[in-house]
Scaffold this motif. Sequence first.
Motif, PDB file in Angstrom:
ATOM      1  N   LEU A 206       0.826  -1.207   0.000  1.00 37.88           N
ATOM      2  CA  LEU A 206       0.000   0.000   0.000  1.00 37.88           C
ATOM      3  C   LEU A 206       0.861   1.258   0.000  1.00 37.88           C
ATOM      4  O   LEU A 206       0.563   2.229  -0.696  1.00 37.88           O
ATOM      5  CB  LEU A 206      -0.931  -0.008   1.210  1.00 37.88           C
ATOM      6  CG  LEU A 206      -2.062  -1.039   1.178  1.00 37.88           C
ATOM      7  CD1 LEU A 206      -2.689  -1.181   2.570  1.00 37.88           C
ATOM      8  CD2 LEU A 206      -3.130  -0.655   0.155  1.00 37.88           C
ATOM      9  N   GLU A 207       1.932   1.247   0.782  1.00 40.34           N
ATOM     10  CA  GLU A 207       2.819   2.403   0.855  1.00 40.34           C
ATOM     11  C   GLU A 207       3.394   2.760  -0.506  1.00 40.34           C
ATOM     12  O   GLU A 207       3.622   3.936  -0.805  1.00 40.34           O
ATOM     13  CB  GLU A 207       3.980   2.124   1.816  1.00 40.34           C
ATOM     14  CG  GLU A 207       3.616   2.131   3.284  1.00 40.34           C
ATOM     15  CD  GLU A 207       4.797   1.759   4.158  1.00 40.34           C
ATOM     16  OE1 GLU A 207       5.827   1.298   3.612  1.00 40.34           O
ATOM     17  OE2 GLU A 207       4.696   1.919   5.386  1.00 40.34           O
ATOM     18  N   THR A 208       3.646   1.772  -1.330  1.00 44.17           N
ATOM     19  CA  THR A 208       4.323   1.985  -2.605  1.00 44.17           C
ATOM     20  C   THR A 208       3.358   2.004  -3.787  1.00 44.17           C
ATOM     21  O   THR A 208       3.796   1.960  -4.931  1.00 44.17           O
ATOM     22  CB  THR A 208       5.383   0.882  -2.819  1.00 44.17           C
ATOM     23  OG1 THR A 208       4.770  -0.409  -2.683  1.00 44.17           O
ATOM     24  CG2 THR A 208       6.508   1.009  -1.813  1.00 44.17           C
ATOM     25  N   THR A 209       2.059   2.075  -3.505  1.00 42.56           N
ATOM     26  CA  THR A 209       1.054   2.171  -4.564  1.00 42.56           C
ATOM     27  C   THR A 209       0.521   3.592  -4.616  1.00 42.56           C
ATOM     28  O   THR A 209      -0.149   4.039  -3.682  1.00 42.56           O
ATOM     29  CB  THR A 209      -0.092   1.174  -4.314  1.00 42.56           C
ATOM     30  OG1 THR A 209       0.431  -0.159  -4.327  1.00 42.56           O
ATOM     31  CG2 THR A 209      -1.167   1.307  -5.395  1.00 42.56           C
ATOM     32  N   PRO A 210       0.796   4.325  -5.681  1.00 36.89           N
ATOM     33  CA  PRO A 210       0.325   5.715  -5.776  1.00 36.89           C
ATOM     34  C   PRO A 210      -1.190   5.801  -5.630  1.00 36.89           C
ATOM     35  O   PRO A 210      -1.926   4.997  -6.187  1.00 36.89           O
ATOM     36  CB  PRO A 210       0.778   6.141  -7.176  1.00 36.89           C
ATOM     37  CG  PRO A 210       1.939   5.247  -7.489  1.00 36.89           C
ATOM     38  CD  PRO A 210       1.610   3.932  -6.840  1.00 36.89           C
ATOM     39  N   ALA A 211      -1.623   6.763  -4.864  1.00 41.38           N
ATOM     40  CA  ALA A 211      -3.044   7.069  -4.663  1.00 41.38           C
ATOM     41  C   ALA A 211      -3.796   6.027  -3.857  1.00 41.38           C
ATOM     42  O   ALA A 211      -5.018   6.092  -3.759  1.00 41.38           O
ATOM     43  CB  ALA A 211      -3.754   7.303  -6.005  1.00 41.38           C
ATOM     44  N   ALA A 212      -3.107   5.055  -3.260  1.00 31.82           N
ATOM     45  CA  ALA A 212      -3.801   4.097  -2.397  1.00 31.82           C
ATOM     46  C   ALA A 212      -4.383   4.823  -1.186  1.00 31.82           C
ATOM     47  O   ALA A 212      -3.684   5.582  -0.514  1.00 31.82           O
ATOM     48  CB  ALA A 212      -2.847   2.995  -1.943  1.00 31.82           C
ATOM     49  N   ILE A 229      -7.250  -4.107   0.491  1.00 31.08           N
ATOM     50  CA  ILE A 229      -6.743  -4.973  -0.573  1.00 31.08           C
ATOM     51  C   ILE A 229      -7.252  -4.505  -1.929  1.00 31.08           C
ATOM     52  O   ILE A 229      -6.544  -4.587  -2.948  1.00 31.08           O
ATOM     53  CB  ILE A 229      -7.152  -6.431  -0.299  1.00 31.08           C
ATOM     54  CG1 ILE A 229      -6.248  -7.029   0.789  1.00 31.08           C
ATOM     55  CG2 ILE A 229      -7.085  -7.295  -1.572  1.00 31.08           C
ATOM     56  CD1 ILE A 229      -6.754  -8.353   1.330  1.00 31.08           C
ATOM     57  N   LEU A 230      -8.474  -3.984  -1.977  1.00 32.80           N
ATOM     58  CA  LEU A 230      -9.033  -3.507  -3.236  1.00 32.80           C
ATOM     59  C   LEU A 230      -8.311  -2.266  -3.751  1.00 32.80           C
ATOM     60  O   LEU A 230      -8.415  -1.943  -4.946  1.00 32.80           O
ATOM     61  CB  LEU A 230     -10.522  -3.202  -3.058  1.00 32.80           C
ATOM     62  CG  LEU A 230     -11.424  -4.417  -2.827  1.00 32.80           C
ATOM     63  CD1 LEU A 230     -12.852  -3.969  -2.526  1.00 32.80           C
ATOM     64  CD2 LEU A 230     -11.401  -5.354  -4.026  1.00 32.80           C
ATOM     65  N   GLU A 231      -7.578  -1.563  -2.897  1.00 36.84           N
ATOM     66  CA  GLU A 231      -6.809  -0.411  -3.330  1.00 36.84           C
ATOM     67  C   GLU A 231      -5.660  -0.811  -4.242  1.00 36.84           C
ATOM     68  O   GLU A 231      -5.077   0.045  -4.906  1.00 36.84           O
ATOM     69  CB  GLU A 231      -6.269   0.352  -2.117  1.00 36.84           C
ATOM     70  CG  GLU A 231      -7.323   0.961  -1.218  1.00 36.84           C
ATOM     71  CD  GLU A 231      -8.045   2.141  -1.859  1.00 36.84           C
ATOM     72  OE1 GLU A 231      -7.425   2.822  -2.708  1.00 36.84           O
ATOM     73  OE2 GLU A 231      -9.216   2.366  -1.531  1.00 36.84           O
ATOM     74  N   LEU A 232      -5.332  -2.082  -4.273  1.00 36.72           N
ATOM     75  CA  LEU A 232      -4.192  -2.545  -5.073  1.00 36.72           C
ATOM     76  C   LEU A 232      -4.607  -3.042  -6.453  1.00 36.72           C
ATOM     77  O   LEU A 232      -3.766  -3.450  -7.248  1.00 36.72           O
ATOM     78  CB  LEU A 232      -3.446  -3.664  -4.329  1.00 36.72           C
ATOM     79  CG  LEU A 232      -2.844  -3.264  -2.976  1.00 36.72           C
ATOM     80  CD1 LEU A 232      -2.279  -4.488  -2.272  1.00 36.72           C
ATOM     81  CD2 LEU A 232      -1.779  -2.196  -3.162  1.00 36.72           C
ATOM     82  N   ILE A 233      -5.902  -3.023  -6.751  1.00 37.71           N
ATOM     83  CA  ILE A 233      -6.343  -3.440  -8.089  1.00 37.71           C
ATOM     84  C   ILE A 233      -6.020  -2.348  -9.095  1.00 37.71           C
ATOM     85  O   ILE A 233      -6.229  -1.193  -8.832  1.00 37.71           O
ATOM     86  CB  ILE A 233      -7.851  -3.736  -8.090  1.00 37.71           C
ATOM     87  CG1 ILE A 233      -8.162  -4.936  -7.194  1.00 37.71           C
ATOM     88  CG2 ILE A 233      -8.331  -4.021  -9.497  1.00 37.71           C
ATOM     89  CD1 ILE A 233      -9.628  -5.266  -7.134  1.00 37.71           C
TER      90      ILE A 233
END
Length: 233
Positions: A206-212, A229-233
């Motif tokens: 999550l930390e490394t996913t932009p806009a999560a 978890i859905l923030e990573l789709i």
Amino acid sequence: MTWYYSPLALLVAPVKYLLNQMRQLLGARDSPTQIFGGNLATLSPKYAKDEEILADILQEFQMQTTGFVSINAHAWDQDYSKITDIGVCTWREYSFKHVTKSSYHWRIRENMSLKNIYVPNEPDIFAFGSTKIINEFHIAQVIDSVLEPFIAEFPKVIVVGYDIKSTMHLLHTKWKPPESIVFLDTQKLWQIRNHHSDRVDLERALETTPAANYERRLLHNAGNNARYILELI
């Protein structure tokens, strides 16, 4: 939801590029567990076709015929047969401006007194609704009560998890998923996007996913994690 930002850019890119990245990451198809499976049993074909699933999602999402259900399960770190809590989140995408997410969290009555020593678990901080207390033998019933109407609503349902194979391994004696659903592992998606074969925990992903969109203090709760978890789709 981060679909409209970096994940959207990924999914609308040429499918061929994405599939090539998946194949390079997975390496030889006869040894997928070496990278992703850890010490679990050999990866079954149902979990080993992520590249085909991604291509289907790209096409069918554009027609709004796919629904997503994330699932997360926690177990006592002294005995992983004892489930302590379960989280589920559904995601309905009616249009780019009309998104609904519904979250659920259940604690298992028989195991509420069990406290983890080595693995963080925060069953009391569910932030997206009310935590329900259920008996262990009701696990399948409550998951199905959320999933079955969703399956009736969408032609295709994707069950999403972070290391979904481990999650399903925890639940395999408690719940049998319907044959019609397919699985998508957001841990693998993170690895593809970051050109990274090592596994990282959900917080790092999550930390490394932009806009999560997530709150670090709410991690380690199965219900909150299912939503994040859905923030990573």
